[in-house]
Design a protein around this motif. Structure first.
Motif, PDB file in Angstrom:
ATOM      1  N   UNK A  54       0.832  -1.207   0.000  1.00 58.76           N
ATOM      2  CA  UNK A  54       0.000   0.000   0.000  1.00 58.76           C
ATOM      3  C   UNK A  54       0.865   1.255   0.000  1.00 58.76           C
ATOM      4  N   UNK A  55       1.897   1.259   0.817  1.00 56.25           N
ATOM      5  CA  UNK A  55       2.742   2.460   0.903  1.00 56.25           C
ATOM      6  C   UNK A  55       3.417   2.719  -0.442  1.00 56.25           C
ATOM      7  N   UNK A  93      -6.083   5.693   7.856  1.00 57.53           N
ATOM      8  CA  UNK A  93      -5.143   6.331   6.935  1.00 57.53           C
ATOM      9  C   UNK A  93      -5.399   6.001   5.472  1.00 57.53           C
ATOM     10  N   UNK A  94      -5.595   4.703   5.183  1.00 56.49           N
ATOM     11  CA  UNK A  94      -5.518   4.278   3.783  1.00 56.49           C
ATOM     12  C   UNK A  94      -6.831   4.459   3.040  1.00 56.49           C
ATOM     13  N   UNK A  95      -7.952   4.047   3.667  1.00 54.53           N
ATOM     14  CA  UNK A  95      -9.211   4.138   2.914  1.00 54.53           C
ATOM     15  C   UNK A  95      -9.628   5.580   2.597  1.00 54.53           C
ATOM     16  N   UNK A  96      -9.300   6.567   3.453  1.00 55.61           N
ATOM     17  CA  UNK A  96      -9.678   7.928   3.048  1.00 55.61           C
ATOM     18  C   UNK A  96      -8.980   8.406   1.772  1.00 55.61           C
ATOM     19  N   UNK A  97      -7.920   7.706   1.344  1.00 54.29           N
ATOM     20  CA  UNK A  97      -7.220   8.107   0.126  1.00 54.29           C
ATOM     21  C   UNK A  97      -7.910   7.572  -1.120  1.00 54.29           C
ATOM     22  N   UNK A  98      -9.188   7.364  -1.063  1.00 52.66           N
ATOM     23  CA  UNK A  98      -9.918   7.016  -2.274  1.00 52.66           C
ATOM     24  C   UNK A  98     -10.475   5.611  -2.321  1.00 52.66           C
ATOM     25  N   UNK A  99     -10.440   4.873  -1.224  1.00 50.74           N
ATOM     26  CA  UNK A  99     -10.978   3.518  -1.254  1.00 50.74           C
ATOM     27  C   UNK A  99     -12.343   3.445  -0.601  1.00 50.74           C
TER      28      UNK A  99
END
Lengths: 331, 379
Positions: free
Chosen positions: B102-103, B169-175
């Motif tokens: 992911x990173x 952190x990760x899902x707010x970036x478009x998921x």
């Protein structure tokens, strides 16, 4: 001779047409958790079974057990001409988006998430409204001015439940204390009655006397703890009042079964529509359960008051904040 | 009796006949279970086998996709157990490996192409997995905390941490709410059916991708490491007797830490297949038990890379065949499929000696009789 042949052919044709209209091939894909989770997935199953009993039309279903299966299974259903494909669970949304694009003639019904395609019907529930309602009832029945919430896995959907519940409780009395716990961070949190029971005991020790569990199978432990402590619990998704009559104050019911059945019926009648459907108290797809198992616990005034709040939410006089709008429970 | 122990049964019996007999036994018991729910076991197994090896609807290639996951997690368990360590943490190590994907992908998938990003992903997964394996390794070596306990606990830490990372952190970036967005198509390895269609061949959809080759390469590397290097010799020595190893001048603690790093790196690389290439996005709980199944794979493969490839093929076939079975026969539920898989693990792993001992001693006796006859020694 010729007319007779024509007639026969005509009858045969109309018979085929009748068969093809009646013989739709509906299907359901359950999410992990399985079709007998007594809660969300089982509701789709109940709806599909009800359709089968009424119409005699069989359906096919599949229970997802690992991520690798999702796309493969959905593709196979679409390739074999199953339609509609009812897909339960928000985690399936990205796959629906992929597969629905490849099969524009197949109808998809996605429950709990949104995919914007011409052949997909997305159904999203206003769980915050129902949670508000049971939160209000919890605060009304609480003698200690403290109510509890136990969520399953810590994900946005469950925070939405918790936030609605908190608002409902504070609506009745803004000094009501709301204790909230999540069972865990893994999917096992959906099926951990032991931990659910422990969390419930801890909340009861803190003075809570009504607990709402939005935790799938974990709820069973919460309800049992409520029976042991002679306190109240509130069920979720399906009507769970029958589990412990006398201790189940009510259940917040999410009518996934009606959504599934309606999708099948629409396909059969040729009236399938796509697009987003946001359903809540107004549509009757979210409700609070009142039946013979809990009616003795509630006075006429209680029932009236809850129904008044429901009507006020439907009329828009009470605005319930949705956690997902701001990713926070500030309202 | 002393003569019996000295003679080994033939190789084909140990690695061919015995696993086969165990498999047959497992399937025989499974057919009783299938009979109990009122289905025809012959038909069920036919669907399973066809589902696993047919090329018509991507059966074989999906089997190979599952195989890829099993090879990584199986190798991870095997390497650790050569050093006498029982690494149950493959699940967590693989899960944390997913974070590396992911990173790398979220940061670089719009700027770098697949040739540059794929090596980064592989290194990242190995590094994150190794990190997650090294901590229990360190605790075992320096503090004596038992590796079984710590690796299990690290699975839970990984799950809690990854859920938090995904949701916050990760899902707010478009998921979606619990998964990441898809990686850019240019940055991801093509799947087998995509490659086939670009060569004009027609292949059905499957999740199979070139990471299988990486898995096979890892098998060769593990074989070289364990049996052809000084480190491998040290690992095996520590595994058979840490005190003797220390007496011989091997720093056992250092070997334990290094072994757990390698083991964790191998488990972490499962994320290259699952998160980077097959799914193309990070999903909550993508490991779905592959880490734990690695234990069964290693057990069945006798901790040897070649055996692990065979065992992974078998488990891949069971997974894919099981999916088909569930698909074709509606009365067979996922739990039924799990029972069949469980019986295979039971007979090949837990009840290993049930078949192994009588069959091996039979061949050993025959070998002794033959040897005695040829040398003319009287009974």
């Amino acid at each position: 001779m010729r007319t007779a042949f024509k007639l026969a052919a005509g009858i045969a044709m109309s018979a085929i047409a009748a068969v093809s209209q009646a013989q739709i091939k509906p299907s359901v894909i359950y999410d992990m958790g399985g079709k007998f989770d007594r809660s969300f997935n089982q509701a789709s199953y109940t709806g599909a079974e009800a359709f089968k009993q009424e119409t005699g039309i069989n359906y096919t279903d599949f229970e997802i057990t690992n991520e690798g299966q999702r796309e493969q299974v959905m593709l196979r259903f679409a390739q074999r001409g199953f339609s509609p494909i009812v897909v339960a669970g928000f985690q399936q949304a990205p796959i629906v988006e992929k597969v629905a694009r490849q099969f524009p003639k197949v109808h998809f019904v996605l429950i709990d998430s949104v995919v914007d395609l011409p052949n997909v019907r997305s159904v999203v529930f206003k769980e915050h409204e129902g949670s508000f309602l049971v939160g209000a009832l919890a605060a009304m029945k609480s003698k200690t001015e403290a109510v509890g919430f136990i969520g399953g896995m810590d994900i946005p959907l469950i925070r939405k439940f918790g936030c609605g519940y908190e608002q409902g409780a504070k609506y009745i009395d803004k000094d009501t204390k709301v204790f909230a716990n999540m069972t865990g961070a893994t999917p096992s949190a959906w099926n951990d009655p032991t931990k659910g029971g422990e969390l419930a005991k801890a909340q009861f020790d803190n003075g809570v006397d009504v607990i709402f569990a939005a935790a799938g199978g974990t709820g069973v432990g919460v309800y049992q703890a409520a029976v042991d402590a002679d306190k109240y619990a509130i069920g979720v998704d399906s009507n769970q009042n029958y589990l412990h009559p006398g201790h189940m104050l009510t259940s917040m019911v999410k009518r996934v079964d009606l959504i599934t059945k309606k999708a099948f019926e629409d396909e059969m009648n040729g009236t399938f529509t796509s697009g987003l459907q946001v359903v809540g108290l107004k549509e009757g797809d979210i409700s609070w359960a009142l039946d013979e198992h809990n009616k003795d616990l509630l006075s006429k005034e209680d029932i009236k008051r809850v129904n008044d709040i429901r009507d006020a939410i439907i009329a828009g006089d009470i605005k319930v904040h949705n956690w997902e709008d701001t990713q926070s429970c500030v309202y | 009796m002393s003569q019996l122990a000295a003679v080994e049964s033939p190789r084909w019996v140990r690695i061919g006949l015995i696993p086969l007999l165990q498999l047959v036994l497992a399937l025989a018991v499974s057919s009783l279970v299938v009979l109990m729910i009122g289905e025809d076991p012959i038909r069920a197994f036919k669907i399973m086998i066809q589902g696993a090896i047919s090329t018509e609807f991507g059966g074989l290639s999906n089997t190979l996709y599952y195989t890829t996951n099993f090879i990584f997690t199986g190798l991870a368990v095997a390497v650790a157990s050569h050093a006498g360590l029982f690494n149950i943490g493959g699940e967590g190590q693989a899960y944390v490996g997913g974070l590396a994907v992911a990173i790398v992908c979220l940061a670089l998938d719009s700027t770098l192409n697949v040739w540059l990003i794929a090596p980064l992903v592989v290194v990242g997964c190995a590094a994150f997995g190794a990190f997650w394996g090294v901590i229990p390794g360190y605790l075992q070596a320096k503090r004596g905390s038992h590796i079984v306990v710590t690796t299990i606990m690290f699975n839970f830490i990984a799950m809690a941490f990854m859920s938090y990372a995904l949701v916050v952190w990760i899902s707010p970036l478009g998921g979606n709410s619990t998964d990441s967005r898809y990686w850019a198509a240019d940055a991801v390895l093509p799947k087998w059916h995509e490659m086939a269609s670009s060569f004009g061949m027609n292949a059905s959809f499957s999740l199979l991708n070139p990471v299988l080759l990486l898995a096979l390469a890892c098998c060769v590397l593990v074989w070289v490491l364990i049996w052809r290097t000084r480190l491998g010799y040290a690992i095996r020595t520590v595994g058979s007797n840490p005190h003797a190893a220390t007496y011989a001048g091997i720093n056992a603690n250092r070997i334990i830490i290094i072994t757990m790093a390698i083991s964790g790196a191998l488990a972490g690389m499962m994320a290259v297949n699952e998160v980077y290439a097959a799914q193309g996005r990070l999903i909550l709980n993508f490991t779905s038990g592959f880490g734990f199944m690695g234990i069964a794979v290693a057990l069945m493969g006798r901790n040897h890379p070649f055996g692990i490839v065979l065992a992974s093929l078998l488990f891949g076939a069971l997974y894919q065949g099981g999916t088909e079975l569930q698909f074709e026969i509606s009365s067979i539920s996922p739990q039924m499929v799990l029972v069949i898989q469980g019986l295979v693990v039971f007979f090949t792993g837990a009840l290993d000696r049930l078949v192994r001992e009588p069959v091996e001693s039979l061949f050993q006796r025959r070998a002794i009789v033959a040897a005695n006859a040829s040398t003319g020694v009287a009974k």
